[in-house]
Design a protein around this motif. Structure first.
Motif, short mmCIF file in Angstrom:
data_model
loop_
_atom_site.label_atom_id
_atom_site.label_comp_id
_atom_site.label_asym_id
_atom_site.label_seq_id
_atom_site.Cartn_x
_atom_site.Cartn_y
_atom_site.Cartn_z
N GLU A 283 -86.03 5.46 -14.50
CA GLU A 283 -85.75 5.93 -13.14
C GLU A 283 -84.36 6.54 -12.99
O GLU A 283 -84.02 7.07 -11.94
CB GLU A 283 -85.87 4.78 -12.11
N GLY A 284 -83.52 6.45 -14.02
CA GLY A 284 -82.13 6.86 -13.90
C GLY A 284 -81.22 5.69 -13.55
O GLY A 284 -80.02 5.89 -13.28
N THR A 285 -81.74 4.46 -13.60
CA THR A 285 -80.99 3.30 -13.14
C THR A 285 -79.74 3.02 -13.98
O THR A 285 -78.68 2.71 -13.44
CB THR A 285 -81.88 2.04 -13.11
N GLY A 286 -79.87 3.12 -15.31
CA GLY A 286 -78.71 2.84 -16.16
C GLY A 286 -77.60 3.85 -15.93
O GLY A 286 -76.40 3.49 -15.94
N ALA A 287 -77.96 5.10 -15.71
CA ALA A 287 -76.95 6.12 -15.45
C ALA A 287 -76.27 5.89 -14.11
O ALA A 287 -75.06 6.08 -13.97
CB ALA A 287 -77.60 7.50 -15.50
N ALA A 288 -77.04 5.48 -13.11
CA ALA A 288 -76.45 5.18 -11.81
C ALA A 288 -75.47 4.02 -11.90
O ALA A 288 -74.42 4.02 -11.25
CB ALA A 288 -77.54 4.88 -10.79
N LEU A 289 -75.80 3.03 -12.73
CA LEU A 289 -74.90 1.90 -12.91
C LEU A 289 -73.62 2.30 -13.63
O LEU A 289 -72.55 1.72 -13.40
CB LEU A 289 -75.61 0.79 -13.69
N ALA A 290 -73.71 3.29 -14.51
CA ALA A 290 -72.54 3.73 -15.27
C ALA A 290 -71.67 4.70 -14.48
O ALA A 290 -70.49 4.89 -14.83
CB ALA A 290 -72.98 4.38 -16.58
N PHE A 291 -72.21 5.31 -13.45
CA PHE A 291 -71.48 6.35 -12.73
C PHE A 291 -70.10 5.91 -12.23
O PHE A 291 -69.15 6.71 -12.29
CB PHE A 291 -72.31 6.89 -11.56
N PRO A 292 -69.91 4.68 -11.73
CA PRO A 292 -68.57 4.29 -11.28
C PRO A 292 -67.49 4.42 -12.35
O PRO A 292 -66.31 4.57 -12.02
CB PRO A 292 -68.76 2.84 -10.84
N LEU A 293 -67.87 4.38 -13.62
CA LEU A 293 -66.88 4.59 -14.67
C LEU A 293 -66.36 6.02 -14.65
O LEU A 293 -65.20 6.28 -14.96
CB LEU A 293 -67.48 4.27 -16.04
N LEU A 294 -67.22 6.97 -14.28
CA LEU A 294 -66.78 8.36 -14.16
C LEU A 294 -65.81 8.51 -13.00
O LEU A 294 -64.80 9.22 -13.11
CB LEU A 294 -67.97 9.30 -13.98
N THR A 295 -66.11 7.85 -11.89
CA THR A 295 -65.19 7.95 -10.75
C THR A 295 -63.87 7.26 -11.06
O THR A 295 -62.81 7.69 -10.61
CB THR A 295 -65.82 7.36 -9.47
N ALA A 296 -63.92 6.19 -11.85
CA ALA A 296 -62.69 5.51 -12.26
C ALA A 296 -61.85 6.44 -13.13
O ALA A 296 -60.61 6.51 -12.98
CB ALA A 296 -63.02 4.22 -13.01
N ALA A 297 -62.50 7.15 -14.05
CA ALA A 297 -61.76 8.05 -14.94
C ALA A 297 -61.10 9.18 -14.17
O ALA A 297 -59.94 9.53 -14.40
CB ALA A 297 -62.71 8.61 -16.00
N THR A 298 -61.85 9.77 -13.21
CA THR A 298 -61.27 10.87 -12.44
C THR A 298 -60.20 10.36 -11.48
O THR A 298 -59.19 11.04 -11.24
CB THR A 298 -62.35 11.63 -11.67
N GLY A 299 -60.41 9.17 -10.92
CA GLY A 299 -59.40 8.59 -10.03
C GLY A 299 -58.11 8.29 -10.76
O GLY A 299 -57.01 8.50 -10.22
N MET A 300 -58.23 7.79 -11.99
CA MET A 300 -57.04 7.53 -12.81
C MET A 300 -56.24 8.81 -13.00
O MET A 300 -55.01 8.82 -12.84
CB MET A 300 -57.49 6.96 -14.16
N LEU A 301 -56.93 9.90 -13.33
CA LEU A 301 -56.23 11.18 -13.55
C LEU A 301 -55.52 11.66 -12.28
O LEU A 301 -54.36 12.10 -12.33
CB LEU A 301 -57.24 12.24 -13.97
N ALA A 302 -56.21 11.56 -11.16
CA ALA A 302 -55.70 12.17 -9.93
C ALA A 302 -54.69 11.30 -9.19
O ALA A 302 -53.77 11.83 -8.55
CB ALA A 302 -56.86 12.50 -9.01
N ASP A 303 -54.84 9.99 -9.26
CA ASP A 303 -54.11 9.12 -8.34
C ASP A 303 -53.09 8.20 -9.00
O ASP A 303 -52.23 7.65 -8.30
CB ASP A 303 -55.10 8.25 -7.56
#
Length: 352
Positions: free
Chosen positions: A317-337
């Motif tokens: 269903e895409g469930t594992g990818a949805a669970l991993a997505f916050p890691l992408l936001t963490a990576a981009t947040g680290m760069l920007a903030d």
């Protein structure tokens, strides 16, 4: 559309990597101390071509279709469950609905080949049915080559809609009873691995029925004799309509430089097919998790993929990818903030 999309694919921007890495090393932490999160940030920058990439909102595309090979008793659930689960998606009650809401995703459910008429009243439902399920590929080709191409183009259009809807990352999921059987058959042809090394319980068939599943797949591969050098021939003879559409979604997303967060076994087989159609796609893939399906490990090896998570998932269903997505936001947040040593007035720098 397929030919144009394949021709439009461009390599990622590797020149930006050194600049992003230099910025990471100026942040208030020892260089490399955030491990794979730092390499993920660099990957996202090279994919998007942006030193400070953004990945929100994500788009979740769930493709649904039925498989004629279900008649061979390779699944623990009857074929009718595919349509019933689509109704569950549209009612908001499935696991992917829960996880998509948690990450603020735009969700679309696409009927590319369910073997029943679906009501389709929900706004997130898209009817792009190519045919009412594939044929039983033990007896004849799963679909025609033209139908396989149409299904791939369903995925390309879905990716385009997500991008036009503002999505900055794609998660591609599926629903289709017996689709682990089709995926195992495709993977065996793609990699040359023995079927016995690839098959697993899928929806939960008992160990005693795995030998039957293996025999069905081996028989189908012999009967269909797909061209190992031709991904579209493989899809037409052994594939699924939703697997073809997922392949198209990866092509469409990569053509627009979106990060593609790859889910489990079936999603990774579709990603492998996309890479065989155009190897440039590989650099746009980020592997979300390692499934408990045996074939997933082989598919990951074929793509050189190192997943972010290992949670023993096997839902799809895409469930594992949805669970991993916050890691992408963490990576981009680290760069920007995150503050640099200079901005924070902290002594240190690259030698910290």
């Amino acid at each position: 559309m397929l030919a144009d999309t394949l021709a439009s694919l461009q390599p990622i921007d590797k020149t930006i990597a050194d600049r992003v890495l230099a910025h990471l090393n100026r942040l208030t932490k020892p260089p490399g101390s955030l491990g794979r999160l730092e390499s993920l940030a660099v990957t996202l920058a090279t994919i998007t071509g942006e030193a400070f990439p953004r990945v929100t909102p994500p788009g979740v595309l769930v493709f649904a279709a039925d498989h004629g090979v279900a008649a061979e008793g390779v699944s623990a659930f009857p074929q009718a469950v595919t349509g019933q689960m689509v109704a569950n998606f549209l009612a908001g009650g499935a696991a992917i609905n829960v996880f998509a809401r948690q990450i603020g995703a735009r969700l679309e459910v696409i009927d590319v080949g369910v073997a029943a008429e679906l009501p389709g009243q929900a706004p997130e439902f898209v009817d792009e049915k190519v045919r009412f399920g594939t044929a039983n590929f033990v007896e004849r080709d799963a679909m025609t080559r033209a139908e396989a191409e149409r299904a791939v183009e369903v995925g390309i259009r879905a990716a385009k809609r997500a991008i036009e809807g503002g999505c900055r990352c794609l998660i591609v999921g599926e629903m289709g009873i017996a689709n682990t059987t089709a995926s195992s058959a495709l993977l065996a042809v793609l990699t040359g691995e023995p079927v016995a090394n690839l098959i697993g319980p899928g929806t939960g068939i008992p160990e005693s029925r795995l030998s039957h599943k293996q025999a069905i797949i081996e028989r189908a591969i012999r009967a269909r004799a797909p061209d190992r050098q031709d991904p579209m021939d493989m899809l037409a003879k052994l594939g699924g309509l939703e697997i073809a559409a997922m392949t198209g979604a990866y092509l469409g997303g990569a053509s627009r430089r979106l990060p593609l967060l790859v889910d489990g076994f079936i999603a990774t087989v579709a990603a492998l097919l996309a890479c065989r159609l155009n190897p440039v796609v590989r650099d746009y893939l980020i592997f979300a998790h390692r499934s408990s399906e045996p074939g997933h490990v082989k598919a990951l090896v074929a793509l050189g993929g190192e997943p972010l998570l290992d949670l023993e998932l096997r839902l799809g269903e895409g469930t594992g990818a949805a669970l991993a997505f916050p890691l992408l936001t963490a990576a981009t947040g680290m760069l920007a903030d995150m503050a640099t040593f200079e901005a924070a007035g902290v002594a240190g720098g690259e030698g910290t």
